[in-house]
Scaffold this motif. Structure first.
Motif, PDB file in Angstrom:
ATOM      1  N   MET A  41       0.915  -1.094   0.020  1.00  0.00           N
ATOM      2  CA  MET A  41      -0.067   0.015  -0.110  1.00  0.00           C
ATOM      3  C   MET A  41       0.805   1.176   0.052  1.00  0.00           C
ATOM      4  N   ASN A  42       0.557   2.156  -0.948  1.00  0.00           N
ATOM      5  CA  ASN A  42       1.440   3.445  -0.986  1.00  0.00           C
ATOM      6  C   ASN A  42       0.825   4.466  -0.327  1.00  0.00           C
ATOM      7  N   THR A  43       1.549   4.553   1.198  1.00  0.00           N
ATOM      8  CA  THR A  43       1.134   5.609   2.019  1.00  0.00           C
ATOM      9  C   THR A  43       1.156   6.950   1.394  1.00  0.00           C
ATOM     10  N   ASN A  44       1.877   7.139   0.632  1.00  0.00           N
ATOM     11  CA  ASN A  44       2.430   8.665   0.118  1.00  0.00           C
ATOM     12  C   ASN A  44       1.046   9.066  -0.706  1.00  0.00           C
ATOM     13  N   ALA A  45       0.206   8.066  -1.185  1.00  0.00           N
ATOM     14  CA  ALA A  45      -0.913   8.625  -2.186  1.00  0.00           C
ATOM     15  C   ALA A  45      -1.875   9.486  -1.146  1.00  0.00           C
ATOM     16  N   SER A  46      -1.769   9.181   0.243  1.00  0.00           N
ATOM     17  CA  SER A  46      -2.704   9.808   1.052  1.00  0.00           C
ATOM     18  C   SER A  46      -2.544  11.349   1.175  1.00  0.00           C
ATOM     19  N   PHE A  47      -1.251  11.596   0.782  1.00  0.00           N
ATOM     20  CA  PHE A  47      -0.988  13.230   0.729  1.00  0.00           C
ATOM     21  C   PHE A  47      -1.035  13.782  -0.832  1.00  0.00           C
ATOM     22  N   SER A  48      -1.373  13.130  -1.667  1.00  0.00           N
ATOM     23  CA  SER A  48      -1.708  13.728  -2.948  1.00  0.00           C
ATOM     24  C   SER A  48      -2.884  14.413  -2.880  1.00  0.00           C
ATOM     25  N   PRO A  49      -3.052  15.492  -3.601  1.00  0.00           N
ATOM     26  CA  PRO A  49      -4.193  16.326  -3.794  1.00  0.00           C
ATOM     27  C   PRO A  49      -5.120  15.592  -4.651  1.00  0.00           C
ATOM     28  N   PHE A  50      -6.622  15.654  -4.330  1.00  0.00           N
ATOM     29  CA  PHE A  50      -7.534  15.155  -5.231  1.00  0.00           C
ATOM     30  C   PHE A  50      -8.881  15.759  -4.975  1.00  0.00           C
ATOM     31  N   SER A  51      -9.680  15.602  -6.100  1.00  0.00           N
ATOM     32  CA  SER A  51     -11.188  16.120  -5.813  1.00  0.00           C
ATOM     33  C   SER A  51     -12.027  14.853  -6.329  1.00  0.00           C
ATOM     34  N   PHE A  52     -13.314  14.954  -5.733  1.00  0.00           N
ATOM     35  CA  PHE A  52     -14.160  13.879  -5.852  1.00  0.00           C
ATOM     36  C   PHE A  52     -15.565  14.458  -5.965  1.00  0.00           C
ATOM     37  N   SER A  53     -16.326  14.014  -7.004  1.00  0.00           N
ATOM     38  CA  SER A  53     -17.715  14.481  -7.047  1.00  0.00           C
ATOM     39  C   SER A  53     -18.613  13.260  -7.428  1.00  0.00           C
ATOM     40  N   THR A  54     -19.593  13.391  -7.032  1.00  0.00           N
ATOM     41  CA  THR A  54     -20.645  12.269  -7.391  1.00  0.00           C
ATOM     42  C   THR A  54     -22.202  12.617  -7.377  1.00  0.00           C
ATOM     43  N   VAL A  55     -23.100  11.906  -7.634  1.00  0.00           N
ATOM     44  CA  VAL A  55     -24.541  12.381  -7.888  1.00  0.00           C
ATOM     45  C   VAL A  55     -24.832  12.502  -6.065  1.00  0.00           C
ATOM     46  N   PRO A  56     -25.702  13.739  -5.777  1.00  0.00           N
ATOM     47  CA  PRO A  56     -26.092  13.983  -4.425  1.00  0.00           C
ATOM     48  C   PRO A  56     -26.994  12.981  -3.816  1.00  0.00           C
ATOM     49  N   ASN A  57     -27.840  12.366  -4.645  1.00  0.00           N
ATOM     50  CA  ASN A  57     -28.925  11.519  -4.116  1.00  0.00           C
ATOM     51  C   ASN A  57     -28.743  10.168  -4.726  1.00  0.00           C
ATOM     52  N   LEU A  58     -28.777   8.947  -3.900  1.00  0.00           N
ATOM     53  CA  LEU A  58     -28.927   7.690  -4.495  1.00  0.00           C
ATOM     54  C   LEU A  58     -29.843   7.137  -3.610  1.00  0.00           C
ATOM     55  N   ILE A  59     -30.679   6.072  -4.174  1.00  0.00           N
ATOM     56  CA  ILE A  59     -31.452   5.005  -3.474  1.00  0.00           C
ATOM     57  C   ILE A  59     -31.378   3.706  -4.244  1.00  0.00           C
ATOM     58  N   SER A  60     -30.939   2.761  -3.215  1.00  0.00           N
ATOM     59  CA  SER A  60     -30.836   1.412  -3.459  1.00  0.00           C
ATOM     60  C   SER A  60     -31.912   0.494  -2.925  1.00  0.00           C
ATOM     61  N   GLU A  61     -32.939   0.162  -3.789  1.00  0.00           N
ATOM     62  CA  GLU A  61     -33.916  -0.642  -3.061  1.00  0.00           C
ATOM     63  C   GLU A  61     -34.803  -1.372  -4.228  1.00  0.00           C
ATOM     64  N   PRO A  62     -34.807  -2.690  -4.205  1.00  0.00           N
ATOM     65  CA  PRO A  62     -35.825  -3.484  -5.231  1.00  0.00           C
ATOM     66  C   PRO A  62     -37.044  -3.033  -5.152  1.00  0.00           C
ATOM     67  N   GLY A  63     -37.685  -2.879  -6.263  1.00  0.00           N
ATOM     68  CA  GLY A  63     -39.182  -2.621  -6.292  1.00  0.00           C
ATOM     69  C   GLY A  63     -39.431  -1.082  -5.951  1.00  0.00           C
ATOM     70  N   ILE A  64     -38.524   0.061  -5.733  1.00  0.00           N
ATOM     71  CA  ILE A  64     -38.669   1.111  -5.553  1.00  0.00           C
ATOM     72  C   ILE A  64     -39.202   1.985  -6.830  1.00  0.00           C
ATOM     73  N   ALA A  65     -38.774   1.441  -8.063  1.00  0.00           N
ATOM     74  CA  ALA A  65     -39.337   2.085  -9.314  1.00  0.00           C
ATOM     75  C   ALA A  65     -40.825   2.207  -9.391  1.00  0.00           C
ATOM     76  N   GLN A  66     -41.466   1.150  -8.404  1.00  0.00           N
ATOM     77  CA  GLN A  66     -43.074   1.409  -8.631  1.00  0.00           C
ATOM     78  C   GLN A  66     -43.498   2.518  -7.898  1.00  0.00           C
ATOM     79  N   ARG A  67     -42.525   3.189  -7.215  1.00  0.00           N
ATOM     80  CA  ARG A  67     -43.110   4.285  -6.269  1.00  0.00           C
ATOM     81  C   ARG A  67     -42.144   5.527  -6.573  1.00  0.00           C
ATOM     82  N   LEU A  68     -42.043   5.602  -8.037  1.00  0.00           N
ATOM     83  CA  LEU A  68     -41.309   6.498  -8.514  1.00  0.00           C
ATOM     84  C   LEU A  68     -41.998   7.874  -8.711  1.00  0.00           C
ATOM     85  N   GLY A  69     -43.414   7.902  -8.543  1.00  0.00           N
ATOM     86  CA  GLY A  69     -44.180   9.284  -8.319  1.00  0.00           C
ATOM     87  C   GLY A  69     -43.957   9.967  -7.149  1.00  0.00           C
ATOM     88  N   ASN A  70     -43.736   9.159  -5.988  1.00  0.00           N
ATOM     89  CA  ASN A  70     -43.541   9.411  -4.640  1.00  0.00           C
ATOM     90  C   ASN A  70     -42.385  10.183  -4.529  1.00  0.00           C
TER      91      ASN A  70
END
Ligand SMILES: [Zn+2]
Length: 391
Positions: free
Chosen positions: A1-30
């Motif tokens: 494991m390269n510990t030096n990597a922890s000091f390298s600058p980085f940025s990270f972006s992703t989608v603000p809201n995530l839902i993981s649930e089987p069957g949830i698409a049936q309640r898409l309107g809600n």
């Protein structure tokens, strides 16, 4: 494991809201009412094949029950050309759409992203290609994948076919959706070979993100590791028993985590060499990646064996010995997955001949956006040799 990597600058972006649930698409309107209380007119973006499965009926009914008007754009095709994007934008404007919902594979979600940035804007599509060229705002956007592969629901990238065999990408933080929804019930009907190829594509996203030369970061690493754990433990189960909801949900989650990973630590030579196979021979994206994967890994081993060994501990837990031995175990395990699921493993099986290799190597070298991230430099001679090994 390269510990030096922890000091390298980085940025990270992703989608603000995530839902993981089987069957949830049936309640898409809600969900829409909750997340987008001002939305009145939704446009659902999908392809005709998925529309015919009837799996869109419940989400549409749910939207209507929540008081939304629902338009459907279902003319998305694989590797969508500009004309499809533009006709979809026209449809969105005619419908006065105020919420875009991508419901499908990578192509439907890629088109949905572009509708969201084009429908309310004067900017032309052709000025958006490249990185960071999208101006103005976009419509609210929900992404719901129906394959476990591309991770497009959490990436800021949209790929468009611009010529006979050429593709261009729009890359912009504006393409991140507001909400991504993972519902494995939507993937229960996927044939085993599609499940295999798209699942291997997701595994490639994790492998390439973990070994990328630029922008490798601790968050992407964690996501890639978890993604590979979920994908490698569930891909054969999902292929052999397509109705296994738990395995299907794990695949969707793994593909999304891999998507979050490579959105911030970009892909490399496997994808670069896969694009000409898709472009010239119309081989699906996941299968194109799978065909060259073992050969690129073997080529990269001199530069990336230590990192591959860390991934081998996840994908092929019994492996032991040197980093090189573990890398070979990782390659053999990926090969085994392809063989067990019955997808093609040689380029000649998808119509590639020796005489095609020069043109493919030329095309692969144009993928500089990807090649620059590869842990080992790839020359044209190398690219041709990798194709020859995969033939
Ligand atoms: Zn991919």
């Amino acid at each position: 494991m390269n510990t030096n990597a922890s000091f390298s600058p980085f940025s990270f972006s992703t989608v603000p809201n995530l839902i993981s649930e089987p069957g949830i698409a049936q309640r898409l309107g809600n969900l829409v009412t909750q997340h987008f209380p001002h939305a009145r007119r939704a446009l659902l973006v999908t392809d005709n094949g998925f529309l015919k499965t009837g799996l869109v009926d419940a989400p549409i009914a749910s939207l209507k029950n929540a008081g939304l008007a629902v338009g459907i754009y279902s003319d998305v095709v694989a590797d969508p050309p500009e004309a499809v994007v533009l006709s979809a934008v026209h449809e969105a404007r005619q419908n006065e759409t105020d919420l875009v919902i991508g419901l499908g594979g990578g192509s439907s979600m890629d088109v949905a992203k572009l509708i969201a940035v084009l429908a309310g804007s004067d900017q032309e599509l052709k000025t958006m290609y490249g990185i960071g060229n999208v101006k103005g705002s976009r419509l609210p956007l929900i992404q719901i994948p129906t394959t476990a592969g591309t991770g497009s629901e959490v990436t800021p990238i949209s790929i468009v076919t611009t010529g006979a065999t050429t593709k261009m990408g729009v890359v912009s933080p504006k393409l991140y959706a507001d909400l991504a929804i993972l519902d494995a019930e939507l993937t229960l009907g996927l044939p085993a070979k599609v499940t295999a190829a798209t699942g291997i594509d997701a595994m490639v996203h994790a492998i390439e993100a973990y070994t990328t030369k630029h922008k490798k970061n601790p968050l992407s690493d964690m996501l890639a590791q978890k993604a590979l754990e979920l994908l490698s433990r569930n891909i054969l189960v999902a292929c052999e028993d397509g109705r296994n909801l738990a395995a299907r949900q794990a695949m969707l989650l793994g593909a999304m985590l891999a998507g979050q990973s490579f959105a911030n630590a970009p892909c490399a030579a496997v994808h670069a060499l896969a694009y000409p196979i898709g472009g010239i021979f119309h081989v699906p994206h996941g299968l194109s990646n799978s065909l060259v994967l073992p050969h690129v890994l073997r080529f990269n081993a001199p530069a990336a064996a230590d990192l591959y060994a860390e991934l081998a501990d996840i994908v092929s837990p019994g492996a032991s010995g040197s980093a090189e031995a573990k890398t070979e175990a990782l390659i053999r395990q990926m090969d085994e997955i392809a063989r067990r699921t019955g997808i093609e493993t040689q380029l000649r099986q998808v119509g590639v001949a020796e005489a095609d290799l020069d043109r493919m190597a030329d095309d692969a070298m144009l993928q500089t956006r990807l090649l620059t991230n590869n842990p080992r430099e790839v020359t044209r001679t190398d690219a041709r040799a990798i194709y020859a090994a995969a033939l």
